[in-house]
Design an enzyme around this catalytic site. Sequence first.
Site, PDB file in Angstrom:
ATOM      1  N   HIS A 122       0.884  -1.171   0.000  1.00 37.38           N
ATOM      2  CA  HIS A 122       0.000   0.000   0.000  1.00 37.38           C
ATOM      3  C   HIS A 122       0.923   1.223   0.000  1.00 37.38           C
ATOM      4  CE1 HIS A 122      -2.672   3.004   1.881  1.00 37.38           C
ATOM      5  NE2 HIS A 122      -3.691   2.224   1.598  1.00 37.38           N
ATOM      6  N   ASP A 201       3.172  -4.269   8.318  1.00 35.61           N
ATOM      7  CA  ASP A 201       1.968  -3.456   8.129  1.00 35.61           C
ATOM      8  C   ASP A 201       0.777  -4.394   8.342  1.00 35.61           C
ATOM      9  OD1 ASP A 201      -0.277  -2.250   7.128  1.00 35.61           O
ATOM     10  OD2 ASP A 201       0.606  -1.667   5.204  1.00 35.61           O
ATOM     11  N   GLN A 204      -4.362  -4.817   7.163  1.00 34.43           N
ATOM     12  CA  GLN A 204      -5.336  -5.789   6.645  1.00 34.43           C
ATOM     13  C   GLN A 204      -5.235  -7.131   7.348  1.00 34.43           C
ATOM     14  OE1 GLN A 204      -7.720  -5.158   4.500  1.00 34.43           O
ATOM     15  NE2 GLN A 204      -7.063  -3.111   3.904  1.00 34.43           N
ATOM     16  N   LYS A 227     -10.234  -0.767  10.532  1.00 27.88           N
ATOM     17  CA  LYS A 227     -10.316  -2.008   9.737  1.00 27.88           C
ATOM     18  C   LYS A 227     -10.662  -3.176  10.653  1.00 27.88           C
ATOM     19  CE  LYS A 227      -7.502  -0.194   6.247  1.00 27.88           C
ATOM     20  NZ  LYS A 227      -7.984   0.249   4.955  1.00 27.88           N
ATOM     21  N   CYS A 365      -4.655   2.382  -3.679  1.00 26.55           N
ATOM     22  CA  CYS A 365      -3.434   2.953  -3.081  1.00 26.55           C
ATOM     23  C   CYS A 365      -2.241   2.037  -3.321  1.00 26.55           C
ATOM     24  CB  CYS A 365      -3.602   3.224  -1.582  1.00 26.55           C
ATOM     25  SG  CYS A 365      -4.881   4.401  -1.201  1.00 26.55           S
TER      26      CYS A 365
HETATM   27  N1  PMP Z   1      -1.635  -0.554   4.716  1.00 27.81           N
HETATM   28  C1  PMP Z   1      -2.602  -1.308   4.185  1.00 27.81           C
HETATM   29  C2  PMP Z   1      -2.266  -2.696   3.727  1.00 27.81           C
HETATM   30  C3  PMP Z   1      -3.892  -0.816   4.086  1.00 27.81           C
HETATM   31  O1  PMP Z   1      -4.855  -1.565   3.567  1.00 27.81           O
HETATM   32  C4  PMP Z   1      -4.170   0.496   4.548  1.00 27.81           C
HETATM   33  C5  PMP Z   1      -5.564   1.095   4.429  1.00 27.81           C
HETATM   34  N2  PMP Z   1      -6.171   0.895   3.204  1.00 27.81           N
HETATM   35  C6  PMP Z   1      -3.131   1.230   5.092  1.00 27.81           C
HETATM   36  C7  PMP Z   1      -1.879   0.675   5.177  1.00 27.81           C
HETATM   37  C8  PMP Z   1      -3.350   2.611   5.632  1.00 27.81           C
HETATM   38  O2  PMP Z   1      -4.242   2.560   6.702  1.00 27.81           O
HETATM   39  P1  PMP Z   1      -4.917   3.891   7.269  1.00 27.81           P
HETATM   40  O3  PMP Z   1      -5.539   4.572   6.085  1.00 27.81           O
HETATM   41  O4  PMP Z   1      -5.945   3.389   8.232  1.00 27.81           O
HETATM   42  O5  PMP Z   1      -3.857   4.694   7.900  1.00 27.81           O
END
Ligand code: PMP
Length: 407
Positions: A122, A201, A204, A227, A365
């Site tokens: 991401h 990270d 997910q 999440k 993203c």
């Molecule tokens: N890493 C991953 C794998 C994600 O799916 C996300 C959110 N889509 C993020 C980081 C960023 O998370 P947040 O927007 O809650 O800061």
Amino acid sequence: MSFDVLAIREQFPILSREVHGKPLVYLDSAATTQKPQAVIDALVDFYTQCNSNVHRGAHFLSDEATRRFEAARDTVAGFVNAAHREELIWTSGTTESINIVAKGMAQRLQPGDEVVVTELEHHANLVTWQQACLASGASLKVAPIEDNGALNLAAFEALLSANTAFVAMPQVSNALGTVNPVQQLIMLIRRLAPKALVLVDGAQGVAHSTVDVQALDCDFYAFSAHKLFGPTGVGALWGRRSVLENWPVWLTGGEMIATVTYQNATWGPLPSRLEAGTPNIAGAIAMAAAIKWFQQFNMVDVQRHEAELMARAVALGNEFEGLRLVGNAPDKVGVYSFVLGAGHPADVGFILDRQGIAIRTGDHCAQPLMKRLGVPGTARASFSIYNTLDEVEQLFVGLRKAQEMLA
Ligand code: PMP
């Protein structure tokens, strides 16, 4: 509690609403999960019964808010099996958690150092590291994936060396649902890249597996409440105490200091040294409520349920001419990413939305990953504990309609 998806759904008020005159079919939990009543109640209860600032008040409400806030830290620290409660730093979410680590690391990296990430990242776990490398002169190495979206383990291993200063990787890919064998990868890192620090990270990962940072043997674990059935704007960074204790401070200001003069300041102990300013108190308390709510379920039941949803989607997708699944790694959870013929994912999403079906479309993203896979973006249905097989079937009914309309 036994696993009864209809009883679970009843705890999510939003799931009984209609959109465009149709019952909502919410298949966008990888973007954010819906919130059970217990979490909504925790937020309302804080603001109606307890609202006050933490750590600084000489009065009853402030004491109570502080107790609830610190009890929430215990819950969240316990959820990831932290060895010490002060290893759990409140943040606004995964993005901020990763930034604390990457900005700190940027001060330590030197030319010749290498930072390893994967092609699955991401942007939150890519741009941060790319910028840390640009600022420090370190080089960024990107571990490749196979065409099915699984990490190429041999190539990952080949990137590790005595020069590897940091490895950042997702537990689960948001775009494809690929589950990385994180524990196995960290064992490799420890053997082949002895000076490397490791960040997982977990954005997910948290809602689909149990997390044990001690067993994983990572140095940092980043995750978001939203999440995980909790509110937006709050999350956590877990960090190994010996590493966090000396970590460069992130924000400066109130709460994080030990002493201050007009000329200088010294930093307080963990966790406050990385928590400047008034935190998201209600959010932290509600994050703990979300975790407690989630912990009533047996993870094996949750995983079995989600695997059934995924298996049904894969079976229906395989019979659906013109639909191509993007990402079919042997180990994947929660995410069904696809392209439909020549239809643009945004058009597919629009047509599904008119039928009450919420999915996400676009690059998720993960622009470089989309490029690597040769697609401009995908349509992504993502599943959670409250989705039903019937909803998966409705997705494919909706897709038939989309296919006809886009023909
Ligand atoms: N890493 C991953 C794998 C994600 O799916 C996300 C959110 N889509 C993020 C980081 C960023 O998370 P947040 O927007 O809650 O800061």
